[in-house]
Design a protein around this motif. Structure first.
Motif, short mmCIF file in Angstrom:
data_model
loop_
_atom_site.label_atom_id
_atom_site.label_comp_id
_atom_site.label_asym_id
_atom_site.label_seq_id
_atom_site.Cartn_x
_atom_site.Cartn_y
_atom_site.Cartn_z
N SER A 21 0.84 -1.19 0.00
CA SER A 21 0.00 0.00 0.00
C SER A 21 0.88 1.24 0.00
CB SER A 21 -0.92 -0.01 1.23
OG SER A 21 -0.20 -0.34 2.40
N ALA A 22 0.42 2.26 -0.73
CA ALA A 22 1.21 3.48 -0.90
C ALA A 22 1.47 4.15 0.45
CB ALA A 22 0.48 4.43 -1.84
N MET A 23 2.73 4.24 0.81
CA MET A 23 3.13 4.77 2.12
C MET A 23 4.61 5.10 2.05
SD MET A 23 2.70 2.80 5.78
CE MET A 23 3.70 3.19 7.21
N ALA A 24 5.00 6.19 2.71
CA ALA A 24 6.40 6.60 2.67
C ALA A 24 6.78 7.28 3.97
CB ALA A 24 6.65 7.54 1.49
N SER A 25 8.08 7.39 4.20
CA SER A 25 8.60 8.16 5.33
C SER A 25 9.63 9.16 4.82
CB SER A 25 9.27 7.26 6.38
OG SER A 25 8.32 6.48 7.08
N ILE A 26 9.50 10.40 5.30
CA ILE A 26 10.58 11.37 5.15
C ILE A 26 11.63 11.02 6.21
CG2 ILE A 26 11.24 13.80 5.21
CD1 ILE A 26 8.27 14.45 4.57
N GLU A 27 12.83 10.74 5.76
CA GLU A 27 13.90 10.36 6.67
C GLU A 27 14.86 11.52 6.90
OE1 GLU A 27 14.58 5.63 5.68
OE2 GLU A 27 15.64 7.10 4.47
N ILE A 36 4.05 9.06 6.07
CA ILE A 36 2.84 9.47 5.34
C ILE A 36 1.97 8.24 5.14
CG2 ILE A 36 1.93 10.57 3.27
CD1 ILE A 36 4.73 11.84 2.90
N ASP A 37 0.82 8.24 5.79
CA ASP A 37 -0.19 7.18 5.74
C ASP A 37 0.26 5.92 6.49
OD1 ASP A 37 -2.20 8.64 4.53
OD2 ASP A 37 -1.53 8.14 2.51
N CYS A 38 -0.70 5.01 6.66
CA CYS A 38 -0.43 3.81 7.48
C CYS A 38 -1.29 2.65 6.99
CB CYS A 38 -0.71 4.12 8.96
SG CYS A 38 -0.15 2.82 10.09
N GLY A 39 -1.00 2.18 5.80
CA GLY A 39 -1.68 1.00 5.28
C GLY A 39 -1.13 -0.27 5.91
N PRO A 54 6.00 3.49 13.62
CA PRO A 54 6.23 4.93 13.40
C PRO A 54 5.84 5.76 14.62
CG PRO A 54 4.33 4.16 12.14
CD PRO A 54 4.99 2.95 12.71
N GLY A 55 6.56 6.87 14.79
CA GLY A 55 6.29 7.77 15.90
C GLY A 55 5.50 9.00 15.53
N ALA A 56 5.38 9.28 14.24
CA ALA A 56 4.63 10.44 13.76
C ALA A 56 4.12 10.14 12.36
CB ALA A 56 5.50 11.70 13.75
N VAL A 57 2.81 10.31 12.15
CA VAL A 57 2.19 9.93 10.88
C VAL A 57 1.27 11.06 10.40
CG1 VAL A 57 0.72 8.26 9.69
CG2 VAL A 57 2.22 7.50 11.55
N PHE A 58 1.37 11.40 9.13
CA PHE A 58 0.41 12.30 8.47
C PHE A 58 -0.54 11.45 7.65
CE2 PHE A 58 -0.93 14.66 4.66
CZ PHE A 58 -1.56 15.75 5.25
N HIS A 66 -4.81 3.11 2.99
CA HIS A 66 -3.98 4.15 3.59
C HIS A 66 -4.11 4.23 5.11
CE1 HIS A 66 -2.83 5.99 -0.31
NE2 HIS A 66 -3.96 5.41 -0.68
N VAL A 67 -5.12 3.57 5.68
CA VAL A 67 -5.30 3.65 7.15
C VAL A 67 -5.51 2.30 7.82
CG1 VAL A 67 -6.18 6.02 7.04
CG2 VAL A 67 -7.80 4.09 6.99
N ALA A 68 -5.52 1.21 7.07
CA ALA A 68 -5.82 -0.09 7.67
C ALA A 68 -4.79 -0.51 8.71
CB ALA A 68 -5.92 -1.17 6.58
N GLY A 69 -3.58 0.03 8.65
CA GLY A 69 -2.57 -0.32 9.63
C GLY A 69 -2.76 0.34 10.99
N LEU A 70 -3.70 1.31 11.07
CA LEU A 70 -3.86 2.03 12.33
C LEU A 70 -4.34 1.14 13.47
CD1 LEU A 70 -5.30 5.48 11.21
CD2 LEU A 70 -3.00 4.97 12.05
N GLU A 71 -5.14 0.12 13.16
CA GLU A 71 -5.58 -0.78 14.22
C GLU A 71 -4.39 -1.50 14.84
OE1 GLU A 71 -9.33 -3.62 14.94
OE2 GLU A 71 -8.07 -4.26 13.26
N ARG A 72 -3.49 -2.02 13.99
CA ARG A 72 -2.30 -2.70 14.51
C ARG A 72 -1.38 -1.71 15.21
NH1 ARG A 72 2.17 -4.71 11.21
NH2 ARG A 72 0.79 -4.47 9.41
N LEU A 73 -1.30 -0.48 14.68
CA LEU A 73 -0.48 0.53 15.34
C LEU A 73 -1.06 0.88 16.71
CD1 LEU A 73 1.98 2.37 15.09
CD2 LEU A 73 0.51 4.07 13.98
N PHE A 74 -2.39 0.89 16.83
CA PHE A 74 -3.01 1.09 18.15
C PHE A 74 -2.51 0.05 19.14
CE2 PHE A 74 -6.10 -0.52 21.16
CZ PHE A 74 -6.40 0.60 21.92
N VAL A 75 -2.55 -1.21 18.75
CA VAL A 75 -2.18 -2.29 19.67
C VAL A 75 -0.72 -2.15 20.10
CG1 VAL A 75 -1.88 -4.78 19.91
CG2 VAL A 75 -3.91 -3.87 18.77
N SER A 76 0.19 -1.95 19.14
CA SER A 76 1.61 -1.88 19.49
C SER A 76 1.93 -0.63 20.30
CB SER A 76 2.47 -1.92 18.22
OG SER A 76 2.20 -0.82 17.38
N THR A 77 1.13 0.41 20.12
CA THR A 77 1.39 1.68 20.82
C THR A 77 0.72 1.71 22.19
OG1 THR A 77 1.58 2.83 18.70
CG2 THR A 77 1.17 4.19 20.64
#
Length: 253
Positions: A21-27, A36-39, A54-58, A66-77
């Motif tokens: 899924s389309a997603m990138a990080s500015i390093e 950018i995004d969280c698929g 990730p520690g900061a997401v736009f 683009h947002v399906a990963g947020l549930e898993r990010l919730f759990v890990s966070t």
């Protein structure tokens, strides 16, 4: 060392699972500065790359790729005391209620109750611009489905991320006027929601197209065809060098 780069975690459209899924990080200095995004596939690629979430997401918009990963990010966070409530989600203000309905409205985010979805995050609604880690980023609407539901991002002098969009020449005239790398939604063939090569060539001048890096395409064959027509095409896992941003710390009173 003050190196900046753009890391592509995924470059495909919603059906191109093999591309992620389309997603990138500015390093910055090899570390993820803003994602950018969280698929779902993109989050897996991020964690494989850096070894942590990730520690900061736009968030550009709320289609599930683009947002399906947020549930898993919730759990890990949520279950990490060092991260709970500290992971920043920068969300364009018109998108906040849409994101709430997508991911925050489930009756009990934990089976035993006692937690809200947003307890894991620091939700930061944003308008035309926001500050992250001392630098100012610009936010602008794009043409993807309904008005005011999808947005692009600019770090002045460094990178522009179009998000999912049809051509937006009027926006890039304003938000890509400082020599930035332009990561632009483009497939071999366009449709009412996304840009195709013919759209790109009709709507943008050659000088602007030369600064573009194309992503959100349908498959490897599309990428090969676009490269054959002279375009730079993003591949999953690649890192592209960026110029240092021109944005600065705000002046002290």
């Amino acid at each position: 060392m003050d190196a900046w780069s753009l890391r592509l975690h995924g470059v495909g459209n919603a059906s191109a699972v093999e591309l992620g899924s389309a997603m990138a990080s500015i390093e910055h200095q090899g570390k993820p500065w803003l994602t950018i995004d969280c698929g779902a596939e993109g989050l897996s690629a991020f964690e494989a790359q850096y070894g942590h979430p990730p520690g900061a997401v736009f968030i550009t918009h709320v289609h599930m790729d683009h947002v399906a990963g947020l549930e898993r990010l919730f759990v890990s966070t949520y279950f990490d005391p060092e991260r709970q409530g500290r992971t920043r989600l920068y969300v364009p203000a018109p998108v906040v209620p849409l994101l709430q309905r997508r991911v925050g409205d489930y009756p009990n985010v934990l089976a035993e109750g006692g937690a809200n979805f947003w307890d894991a995050f620091q939700l930061v609604p944003v308008s035309d611009a926001f500050w992250h880690d001392g630098l100012r980023l610009e936010v602008f609407p794009v043409r993807h489905h309904w008005p005011d539901t999808a947005f692009g991002l600019r770090l002045r002098g460094s990178v522009v991320w179009s998000g999912d969009t049809r051509p937006i020449p009027e926006m890039l005239a304003r938000h890509a006027d400082a020599g930035e790398l332009i990561a632009h939604d483009c497939a071999l063939h366009g449709n009412p929601s996304h840009t195709g090569l013919d759209d790109l060539e009709r709507e943008y001048g050659e000088a602007l197209r030369k600064r573009m890096l194309l992503y959100h395409y349908a498959g490897h064959a599309d990428a090969t065809a676009m490269v054959a027509r002279g375009y730079r095409v993003a591949r999953p896992g690649e890192s592209w060098p960026l110029a240092a941003p021109r944005a600065t710390m705000p002046a002290l009173p």
